[in-house]
Design a protein around this motif. Sequence first.
Motif, PDB file in Angstrom:
ATOM      1  N   SER A  21      75.699  95.048  41.322  1.00 30.41           N
ATOM      2  CA  SER A  21      76.280  94.129  40.343  1.00 30.41           C
ATOM      3  C   SER A  21      77.433  94.790  39.578  1.00 30.41           C
ATOM      4  CB  SER A  21      75.195  93.663  39.367  1.00 30.41           C
ATOM      5  OG  SER A  21      75.749  92.858  38.365  1.00 30.41           O
ATOM      6  N   ASN A  22      77.218  96.015  39.113  1.00 32.07           N
ATOM      7  CA  ASN A  22      78.275  96.728  38.382  1.00 32.07           C
ATOM      8  C   ASN A  22      79.446  97.082  39.293  1.00 32.07           C
ATOM      9  OD1 ASN A  22      76.774  96.518  36.082  1.00 32.07           O
ATOM     10  ND2 ASN A  22      76.152  98.652  36.014  1.00 32.07           N
ATOM     11  N   ARG A  23      79.158  97.426  40.534  1.00 36.34           N
ATOM     12  CA  ARG A  23      80.236  97.733  41.475  1.00 36.34           C
ATOM     13  C   ARG A  23      81.040  96.472  41.795  1.00 36.34           C
ATOM     14  NH1 ARG A  23      80.509 102.669  44.271  1.00 36.34           N
ATOM     15  NH2 ARG A  23      79.076 104.160  43.376  1.00 36.34           N
ATOM     16  N   ILE A  81      85.055  96.095  41.364  1.00 39.55           N
ATOM     17  CA  ILE A  81      85.949  95.595  42.412  1.00 39.55           C
ATOM     18  C   ILE A  81      86.769  94.424  41.891  1.00 39.55           C
ATOM     19  CG2 ILE A  81      86.014  94.422  44.652  1.00 39.55           C
ATOM     20  CD1 ILE A  81      83.604  96.210  45.445  1.00 39.55           C
ATOM     21  N   GLU A  82      86.120  93.496  41.206  1.00 38.83           N
ATOM     22  CA  GLU A  82      86.839  92.347  40.641  1.00 38.83           C
ATOM     23  C   GLU A  82      87.904  92.813  39.643  1.00 38.83           C
ATOM     24  OE1 GLU A  82      86.035  88.694  37.530  1.00 38.83           O
ATOM     25  OE2 GLU A  82      84.316  89.638  38.507  1.00 38.83           O
ATOM     26  N   SER A  83      87.560  93.778  38.810  1.00 38.93           N
ATOM     27  CA  SER A  83      88.504  94.305  37.819  1.00 38.93           C
ATOM     28  C   SER A  83      89.680  95.007  38.495  1.00 38.93           C
ATOM     29  CB  SER A  83      87.798  95.265  36.869  1.00 38.93           C
ATOM     30  OG  SER A  83      86.743  94.618  36.204  1.00 38.93           O
ATOM     31  N   ILE A  84      89.394  95.778  39.540  1.00 35.52           N
ATOM     32  CA  ILE A  84      90.464  96.451  40.294  1.00 35.52           C
ATOM     33  C   ILE A  84      91.372  95.416  40.935  1.00 35.52           C
ATOM     34  CG2 ILE A  84      90.948  97.878  42.324  1.00 35.52           C
ATOM     35  CD1 ILE A  84      88.371  99.486  41.583  1.00 35.52           C
ATOM     36  N   GLU A 121      73.355  97.223  29.992  1.00 34.23           N
ATOM     37  CA  GLU A 121      74.109  95.977  29.843  1.00 34.23           C
ATOM     38  C   GLU A 121      75.435  96.216  29.125  1.00 34.23           C
ATOM     39  OE1 GLU A 121      73.956  92.847  31.086  1.00 34.23           O
ATOM     40  OE2 GLU A 121      72.449  93.835  32.325  1.00 34.23           O
ATOM     41  N   LYS A 122      75.445  97.087  28.125  1.00 38.83           N
ATOM     42  CA  LYS A 122      76.697  97.414  27.431  1.00 38.83           C
ATOM     43  C   LYS A 122      77.654  98.133  28.379  1.00 38.83           C
ATOM     44  CE  LYS A 122      75.282  97.395  22.666  1.00 38.83           C
ATOM     45  NZ  LYS A 122      75.227  98.122  21.404  1.00 38.83           N
ATOM     46  N   PHE A 123      77.095  98.951  29.260  1.00 37.82           N
ATOM     47  CA  PHE A 123      77.916  99.630  30.265  1.00 37.82           C
ATOM     48  C   PHE A 123      78.623  98.599  31.131  1.00 37.82           C
ATOM     49  CE2 PHE A 123      78.216 101.311  34.621  1.00 37.82           C
ATOM     50  CZ  PHE A 123      79.119 102.337  34.400  1.00 37.82           C
ATOM     51  N   LYS A 124      77.889  97.594  31.581  1.00 39.25           N
ATOM     52  CA  LYS A 124      78.455  96.549  32.436  1.00 39.25           C
ATOM     53  C   LYS A 124      79.560  95.799  31.702  1.00 39.25           C
ATOM     54  CE  LYS A 124      77.129  92.827  35.498  1.00 39.25           C
ATOM     55  NZ  LYS A 124      75.999  92.177  36.148  1.00 39.25           N
ATOM     56  N   ILE A 181      82.977  97.753  31.729  1.00 45.94           N
ATOM     57  CA  ILE A 181      83.626  98.104  32.990  1.00 45.94           C
ATOM     58  C   ILE A 181      85.043  97.531  33.063  1.00 45.94           C
ATOM     59  CG2 ILE A 181      83.590  97.767  35.501  1.00 45.94           C
ATOM     60  CD1 ILE A 181      80.534  98.036  35.368  1.00 45.94           C
ATOM     61  N   LYS A 182      85.200  96.253  32.738  1.00 41.32           N
ATOM     62  CA  LYS A 182      86.528  95.628  32.821  1.00 41.32           C
ATOM     63  C   LYS A 182      87.526  96.329  31.905  1.00 41.32           C
ATOM     64  CE  LYS A 182      85.034  91.026  34.149  1.00 41.32           C
ATOM     65  NZ  LYS A 182      84.984  89.611  33.808  1.00 41.32           N
ATOM     66  N   LYS A 183      87.085  96.633  30.684  1.00 39.75           N
ATOM     67  CA  LYS A 183      87.977  97.318  29.738  1.00 39.75           C
ATOM     68  C   LYS A 183      88.340  98.711  30.241  1.00 39.75           C
ATOM     69  CE  LYS A 183      85.270  96.493  26.222  1.00 39.75           C
ATOM     70  NZ  LYS A 183      84.644  96.508  24.905  1.00 39.75           N
ATOM     71  N   ASP A 184      87.360  99.420  30.796  1.00 45.02           N
ATOM     72  CA  ASP A 184      87.624 100.777  31.280  1.00 45.02           C
ATOM     73  C   ASP A 184      88.572 100.775  32.477  1.00 45.02           C
ATOM     74  OD1 ASP A 184      86.095 101.901  29.285  1.00 45.02           O
ATOM     75  OD2 ASP A 184      84.302 102.104  30.523  1.00 45.02           O
ATOM     76  N   VAL A 185      88.399  99.841  33.393  1.00 42.54           N
ATOM     77  CA  VAL A 185      89.305  99.751  34.544  1.00 42.54           C
ATOM     78  C   VAL A 185      90.720  99.434  34.053  1.00 42.54           C
ATOM     79  CG1 VAL A 185      89.872  98.400  36.617  1.00 42.54           C
ATOM     80  CG2 VAL A 185      87.528  99.175  36.250  1.00 42.54           C
ATOM     81  N   ALA A 186      90.835  98.538  33.088  1.00 46.36           N
ATOM     82  CA  ALA A 186      92.156  98.200  32.535  1.00 46.36           C
ATOM     83  C   ALA A 186      92.790  99.418  31.858  1.00 46.36           C
ATOM     84  CB  ALA A 186      92.029  97.045  31.547  1.00 46.36           C
TER      85      ALA A 186
END
Length: 170
Positions: free
Chosen positions: A56-58, A62-65, A150-153, A156-161
């Motif tokens: 789920s997190n991966r 992928i979506e964020s990338i 859940e906070k990690f998930k 993810i979008k912010k970290d990839v950005a």
Amino acid sequence: MKQYVVFLLLIILGCDTPRIVSTAVPGLDFGSYKTYQITEAQNKADITHPAYDNDSNRAVMIESIRNEMAKLGLDYQLQAPDLLVVYNLVITDMVDPRYDSAVIYKPWVDTRLDSFNYTEGLMTIKLIDYESSEMVWQGSVTGILDRSPEKFKQNIKKDVAKIFATLPSR
């Protein structure tokens, strides 16, 4: 008194900001790249923390990338892309040994050694020129993870950005 020390420690650890590192080939120009493909660097058998590193997190990674690559004007392509995007997620249990007196002032030398256990995460994204097989850019973010997966998930979008924000062409 111990409750005060634990509270202070949680505040200090809560202020830990992720460290972002980026390396690029000098003069990198994304104008010559039109397409990309995404792959992961880690074998799923090597996953050690499934609460953080899971399908789920991966999928969110992928979506964020894909979103960030679309912002660069690149299209996803499975066969013979211009760029290969390789991502990796490493979750590690860490121990921070420290002397008790390092947390609060005491007029005497305290030699009692304590330790603090925490979990650290490393997310890495590499862009590799498909034709030459040479890495043209690498970005990563490292930080202490929240005890709540859940906070990690959610981050993810912010970290990839944040990682992609370090691209030289931006």
